[in-house]
Design a protein around this motif. Structure first.
Motif, PDB file in Angstrom:
ATOM      1  N   CYS A  68       0.839  -1.193   0.000  1.00 13.91           N
ATOM      2  CA  CYS A  68       0.000   0.000   0.000  1.00 13.91           C
ATOM      3  C   CYS A  68       0.879   1.249   0.000  1.00 13.91           C
ATOM      4  CB  CYS A  68      -0.911  -0.007   1.229  1.00 13.91           C
ATOM      5  SG  CYS A  68      -1.898   1.496   1.382  1.00 13.91           S
TER       6      CYS A  68
ATOM      7  N   ASN B  58      -3.314  -8.897  -5.141  1.00 17.20           N
ATOM      8  CA  ASN B  58      -3.562  -7.535  -5.592  1.00 17.20           C
ATOM      9  C   ASN B  58      -5.033  -7.177  -5.377  1.00 17.20           C
ATOM     10  OD1 ASN B  58      -3.102  -5.056  -6.710  1.00 17.20           O
ATOM     11  ND2 ASN B  58      -2.962  -5.779  -8.804  1.00 17.20           N
TER      12      ASN B  58
ATOM     13  N   ASP C  82      -7.901  -3.653  -5.941  1.00 16.79           N
ATOM     14  CA  ASP C  82      -8.035  -2.346  -6.593  1.00 16.79           C
ATOM     15  C   ASP C  82      -7.513  -1.235  -5.688  1.00 16.79           C
ATOM     16  OD1 ASP C  82      -9.175  -3.376  -8.899  1.00 16.79           O
ATOM     17  OD2 ASP C  82     -11.212  -3.193  -8.122  1.00 16.79           O
ATOM     18  N   ARG C  83      -7.794  -1.376  -4.405  1.00 15.26           N
ATOM     19  CA  ARG C  83      -7.381  -0.403  -3.394  1.00 15.26           C
ATOM     20  C   ARG C  83      -7.023  -1.152  -2.124  1.00 15.26           C
ATOM     21  NH1 ARG C  83      -6.163   4.056  -5.327  1.00 15.26           N
ATOM     22  NH2 ARG C  83      -7.572   5.155  -6.654  1.00 15.26           N
ATOM     23  N   CYS C  84      -6.253  -0.501  -1.260  1.00 18.32           N
ATOM     24  CA  CYS C  84      -5.917  -1.093   0.041  1.00 18.32           C
ATOM     25  C   CYS C  84      -7.207  -1.294   0.840  1.00 18.32           C
ATOM     26  CB  CYS C  84      -4.970  -0.164   0.797  1.00 18.32           C
ATOM     27  SG  CYS C  84      -4.603  -0.731   2.480  1.00 18.32           S
TER      28      CYS C  84
ATOM     29  N   SER D 105      -5.793   3.401  -0.170  1.00 17.49           N
ATOM     30  CA  SER D 105      -4.773   3.896  -1.103  1.00 17.49           C
ATOM     31  C   SER D 105      -4.478   2.854  -2.167  1.00 17.49           C
ATOM     32  CB  SER D 105      -3.486   4.219  -0.326  1.00 17.49           C
ATOM     33  OG  SER D 105      -3.698   5.254   0.585  1.00 17.49           O
ATOM     34  N   SER D 106      -3.731   3.257  -3.203  1.00 18.42           N
ATOM     35  CA  SER D 106      -3.388   2.335  -4.283  1.00 18.42           C
ATOM     36  C   SER D 106      -2.276   1.370  -3.838  1.00 18.42           C
ATOM     37  CB  SER D 106      -2.929   3.117  -5.515  1.00 18.42           C
ATOM     38  OG  SER D 106      -1.758   3.847  -5.217  1.00 18.42           O
TER      39      SER D 106
ATOM     40  N   SER E  15       1.023  -1.153  -5.071  1.00 11.18           N
ATOM     41  CA  SER E  15       2.014  -1.369  -6.116  1.00 11.18           C
ATOM     42  C   SER E  15       2.658  -2.734  -5.917  1.00 11.18           C
ATOM     43  CB  SER E  15       3.081  -0.266  -6.099  1.00 11.18           C
ATOM     44  OG  SER E  15       3.746  -0.249  -4.867  1.00 11.18           O
TER      45      SER E  15
END
Length: 152
Positions: free
Chosen positions: A125, A135, A137-139, A144-145, A147
């Protein structure tokens, strides 16, 4: 049986072994690479459409390694074709190589060095720094995004 990814047609890969590909690869090609696909199809290249159960199995493996978001539908179906045909996948794509390693699919690289080890990616995150095995879409904690992160 050698199963050819689009990079094989772009890089003018050649083998005397039997070859196969999938129809979706042709859609990724243009110009001379598309003509090479057509010529090889006309001279006996096998076009394979993998079973949906095998495609699902490849997607599960890619989800486990953390590569699913990096793979196109064509990539997943090529891996499934190589698996079903007990073939050697010809590709330079690292994510495909990683999933192939997990599924015990032989790989031959063309213009790049191949992967040195199979990895199961982590996702971190950008906000709270938490790591996840899968993975999203969001935390799920802070929104948050995420990676992709090397687990080593």
């Amino acid at each position: 049986m050698y199963v050819l990814d689009s990079s094989a047609f772009i890089q003018e890969y050649h083998t005397d072994e039997q070859i196969a590909s999938i129809p979706l690869v042709h859609e990724e090609l243009e110009g001379q690479a598309a003509f090479r696909f057509d010529a090889l199809e006309g001279s006996g290249m096998h076009l394979h459409i993998p079973e949906s159960g095998t495609v699902d199995r490849i997607e599960r493996a890619a989800r486990e390694t953390g590569d699913l978001a990096e793979l196109s539908d064509t990539d997943v179906r090529l891996l499934a074709a190589a698996f079903e045909l007990d073939g050697r996948l010809v590709t330079d794509d690292y994510a495909m190589q990683n999933v192939a390693e997990k599924m015990d699919i032989d790989v031959e690289v063309i213009a790049r060095d191949g992967i040195s080890e199979q990895r199961n990616w982590l996702f971190q995150c950008a906000g709270c720094g938490r790591e996840f095995d899968e993975n999203h879409d969001r935390c799920p904690i802070c929104g948050s995004s995420l990676s992709r992160k090397n687990p080593a």
